[in-house]
Design an enzyme around this catalytic site. Structure first.
Site, PDB file in Angstrom:
ATOM      1  N   LEU A   1      -3.033  -6.593  -6.522  1.00  0.00           N
ATOM      2  CA  LEU A   1      -4.554  -7.120  -7.978  1.00  0.00           C
ATOM      3  C   LEU A   1      -4.218  -9.157  -7.934  1.00  0.00           C
ATOM      4  CD1 LEU A   1      -6.781  -6.574  -9.202  1.00  0.00           C
ATOM      5  CD2 LEU A   1      -5.121  -5.081 -11.201  1.00  0.00           C
TER       6      LEU A   1
ATOM      7  N   ALA B   1       2.689  -2.610 -12.249  1.00  0.00           N
ATOM      8  CA  ALA B   1       2.841  -1.309 -11.910  1.00  0.00           C
ATOM      9  C   ALA B   1       4.134  -1.011 -10.940  1.00  0.00           C
ATOM     10  CB  ALA B   1       0.909  -0.423 -11.846  1.00  0.00           C
TER      11      ALA B   1
ATOM     12  N   ASP C   1      -7.261   7.171  -9.916  1.00  0.00           N
ATOM     13  CA  ASP C   1      -7.648   8.616 -10.117  1.00  0.00           C
ATOM     14  C   ASP C   1      -6.730   9.256 -10.141  1.00  0.00           C
ATOM     15  OD1 ASP C   1      -6.504   7.530  -7.598  1.00  0.00           O
ATOM     16  OD2 ASP C   1      -8.178   8.510  -5.941  1.00  0.00           O
TER      17      ASP C   1
ATOM     18  N   TYR D   1       3.503   9.791 -10.640  1.00  0.00           N
ATOM     19  CA  TYR D   1       3.180   9.225 -10.408  1.00  0.00           C
ATOM     20  C   TYR D   1       2.264   9.007 -11.377  1.00  0.00           C
ATOM     21  CZ  TYR D   1       0.007   5.431  -9.062  1.00  0.00           C
ATOM     22  OH  TYR D   1      -0.914   3.968  -9.219  1.00  0.00           O
TER      23      TYR D   1
HETATM   24  N1  NAP Z   1      -2.373   0.802  -3.904  1.00  0.00           N
HETATM   25  C1  NAP Z   1      -3.154   1.844  -4.675  1.00  0.00           C
HETATM   26  O1  NAP Z   1      -4.480   2.324  -3.950  1.00  0.00           O
HETATM   27  C2  NAP Z   1      -3.885   2.159  -6.215  1.00  0.00           C
HETATM   28  C3  NAP Z   1      -4.829   3.259  -6.212  1.00  0.00           C
HETATM   29  C4  NAP Z   1      -4.932   3.323  -7.528  1.00  0.00           C
HETATM   30  C5  NAP Z   1      -4.789   2.690  -8.980  1.00  0.00           C
HETATM   31  N2  NAP Z   1      -3.875   1.996  -8.206  1.00  0.00           N
HETATM   32  C6  NAP Z   1      -3.253   0.857  -9.498  1.00  0.00           C
HETATM   33  O2  NAP Z   1      -3.539  -0.253  -9.455  1.00  0.00           O
HETATM   34  C7  NAP Z   1      -2.994  -0.810  -9.970  1.00  0.00           C
HETATM   35  C8  NAP Z   1      -2.705  -2.564  -9.080  1.00  0.00           C
HETATM   36  O3  NAP Z   1      -2.499  -1.949  -7.956  1.00  0.00           O
HETATM   37  P1  NAP Z   1      -1.025  -2.501  -6.513  1.00  0.00           P
HETATM   38  O4  NAP Z   1      -2.400  -1.775  -5.427  1.00  0.00           O
HETATM   39  O5  NAP Z   1      -2.019  -3.846  -6.632  1.00  0.00           O
HETATM   40  O6  NAP Z   1       0.065  -2.258  -6.883  1.00  0.00           O
HETATM   41  P2  NAP Z   1       1.217  -3.547  -6.472  1.00  0.00           P
HETATM   42  O7  NAP Z   1       0.591  -3.716  -4.842  1.00  0.00           O
HETATM   43  O8  NAP Z   1       2.094  -2.349  -6.078  1.00  0.00           O
HETATM   44  O9  NAP Z   1       1.356  -4.281  -7.003  1.00  0.00           O
HETATM   45  C9  NAP Z   1       2.232  -3.983  -8.136  1.00  0.00           C
HETATM   46  C10 NAP Z   1       2.940  -5.424  -8.628  1.00  0.00           C
HETATM   47  O10 NAP Z   1       3.541  -4.431 -10.647  1.00  0.00           O
HETATM   48  C11 NAP Z   1       5.422  -5.600 -10.004  1.00  0.00           C
HETATM   49  N3  NAP Z   1       5.615  -4.558 -11.044  1.00  0.00           N
HETATM   50  C12 NAP Z   1       6.394  -3.322 -10.931  1.00  0.00           C
HETATM   51  N4  NAP Z   1       7.657  -3.468 -11.472  1.00  0.00           N
HETATM   52  C13 NAP Z   1       7.187  -4.180 -12.263  1.00  0.00           C
HETATM   53  C14 NAP Z   1       8.018  -4.708 -13.889  1.00  0.00           C
HETATM   54  N5  NAP Z   1       9.100  -3.682 -14.729  1.00  0.00           N
HETATM   55  N6  NAP Z   1       7.442  -5.606 -14.553  1.00  0.00           N
HETATM   56  C15 NAP Z   1       6.602  -6.072 -14.014  1.00  0.00           C
HETATM   57  N7  NAP Z   1       6.003  -6.285 -12.989  1.00  0.00           N
HETATM   58  C16 NAP Z   1       6.409  -5.171 -12.477  1.00  0.00           C
HETATM   59  C17 NAP Z   1       5.359  -5.399  -8.675  1.00  0.00           C
HETATM   60  O11 NAP Z   1       6.256  -7.080  -8.477  1.00  0.00           O
HETATM   61  P3  NAP Z   1       7.396  -6.773  -7.338  1.00  0.00           P
HETATM   62  O12 NAP Z   1       6.372  -6.569  -6.269  1.00  0.00           O
HETATM   63  O13 NAP Z   1       7.902  -7.834  -8.471  1.00  0.00           O
HETATM   64  O14 NAP Z   1       8.058  -5.342  -7.601  1.00  0.00           O
HETATM   65  C18 NAP Z   1       4.120  -6.085  -8.210  1.00  0.00           C
HETATM   66  O15 NAP Z   1       3.571  -7.134  -8.330  1.00  0.00           O
HETATM   67  C19 NAP Z   1      -1.681  -0.426 -10.708  1.00  0.00           C
HETATM   68  O16 NAP Z   1      -1.462   0.079 -12.058  1.00  0.00           O
HETATM   69  C20 NAP Z   1      -2.070   1.152  -9.783  1.00  0.00           C
HETATM   70  O17 NAP Z   1      -1.121   1.834 -10.091  1.00  0.00           O
HETATM   71  C21 NAP Z   1      -3.785   0.668  -7.196  1.00  0.00           C
END
Ligand code: NAP
Length: 296
Positions: free
Chosen positions: A12, A60, A102, A125
């Site tokens: 994101l 996250a 979700d 989670y």
């Molecule tokens: N992926 C899915 O299928 C899914 C489904 C439902 C909801 N969501 C929600 O959608 C949002 C975006 O998800 P996404 O898929 O973009 O996630 P993602 O690709 O895993 O990215 C999460 C980012 O958060 C960063 N992060 C982790 N720990 C951190 C910390 N302590 N301080 C600051 N940054 C930190 C990570 O940095 P590093 O790379 O440096 O670790 C990573 O860049 C999240 O809130 C997730 O819970 C995702």
């Protein structure tokens, strides 16, 4: 307007930077190295120094299965980290747009979940993300939670990339067909958040509280995989595709149990022009970008 973005290297985070590139907004983006939201002091000083008009939290802990064994790590980011952002935002009267999941629902439903429906996460989670939502409600007034699902993009790790990787070295694949949800392109979610930022800039108001945003048509992981392979063949991203077999969740046990049904109803933001993305179209766009990143 000045936007503070956390988690800039995530799916994101990267898509949000892409959509903001075509705007006049000043985007101040932080990776986890530059701003670790687990540290209250770092969060407070980043927010105070940058004085943003709005905060977008794309950071996250997203390792759903690992979270079952690393509960403290998941809560440190998804609950305490969000609380730090909420407190810092509240102190300066800044709104925050936060993304949740979700997986706050148990998946026993039979019709699309509304934002007001009872939550009952079945995984660490999901519980940690729900605790983040509660931290926002407790510690700040101007917040929006967007629950989303099954996020994919050309960036990072996700189901689309896993399917394409497996297709390279397998002739046959078994994919779960009894879990239903809505695939969501991170670029569509990023655009939805941008619409909300623009709306706030113009009106200084937003529909505060919890909302849902995901792709338009529910499918199963098996259906999603079939669509990925069909489109990848059409686009010449794959020469051959593996034979797909539909299996049950019982045949594919994971440390964290996935909800059977996690379709989200996304009606509450339609008045603001935020409508579910057409994930079939977005998947084609995403695959084209993966095939030819320079052109797209
Ligand atoms: N992926 C899915 O299928 C899914 C489904 C439902 C909801 N969501 C929600 O959608 C949002 C975006 O998800 P996404 O898929 O973009 O996630 P993602 O690709 O895993 O990215 C999460 C980012 O958060 C960063 N992060 C982790 N720990 C951190 C910390 N302590 N301080 C600051 N940054 C930190 C990570 O940095 P590093 O790379 O440096 O670790 C990573 O860049 C999240 O809130 C997730 O819970 C995702």
């Amino acid at each position: 307007m000045r936007i503070l973005l956390t988690g800039k290297h995530g799916q994101l985070g990267r898509c949000f930077q892409d959509v903001c590139a075509a705007t006049n907004h000043e985007l101040i983006s932080y990776s986890s190295d530059e701003l670790d939201i687990r540290h209250a002091g770092h969060v407070s000083s980043a927010v105070t120094t940058t004085q943003p008009d709005i905060i977008v939290n794309a950071a996250a802990y997203t390792a759903v299965d690992n979270a079952e064994k690393e509960s403290d790590a998941a809560y440190a980011v998804n609950a305490q980290g969000v609380e730090h952002l909420a407190r810092a935002a509240q102190q300066l009267g800044i709104p925050i747009i936060h993304v949740s999941t979700d997986y706050v629902f148990d998946g026993a439903g039979v019709e699309p979940y509304k934002p007001s429906d009872l939550t009952r996460p079945c995984t660490v989670y999901g519980a940690s993300k729900l605790a983040g939502e509660q931290a926002l409600a407790e510690h700040c007034t101007k917040y929006m939670v967007l629950r989303t699902a099954w996020v994919f993009s050309e960036y990072g790790n996700n189901f689309v990339k896993t399917m394409l990787r497996l297709a390279q070295d397998r002739d046959a694949l078994s994919v779960v067909a009894d879990q239903y949800g809505c695939p969501t392109y991170a670029g569509d979610l990023a655009r939805a958040i941008l619409i909300l930022c623009n709306h706030y800039q113009q009106t200084h108001e937003l529909a505060w509280g919890v909302h849902h945003y995901c792709g338009d048509l529910p499918t199963s992981w098996h259906g999603f995989a079939r669509t990925i392979f069909g489109k990848s063949r059409e686009l010449g991203l794959l020469k051959t595709t593996p034979q797909l077999t539909a299996i049950s969740s019982e045949q594919y046990p994971t440390p964290a149990e996935r909800p059977e049904y996690s379709v989200l109803e996304c009606l509450t933001l339609s008045e603001l022009g935020v409508r579910p993305g057409n994930w079939h179209e977005s998947l084609s766009h995403c695959l084209k970008k993966m095939k030819d990143p320079v052109v797209y």
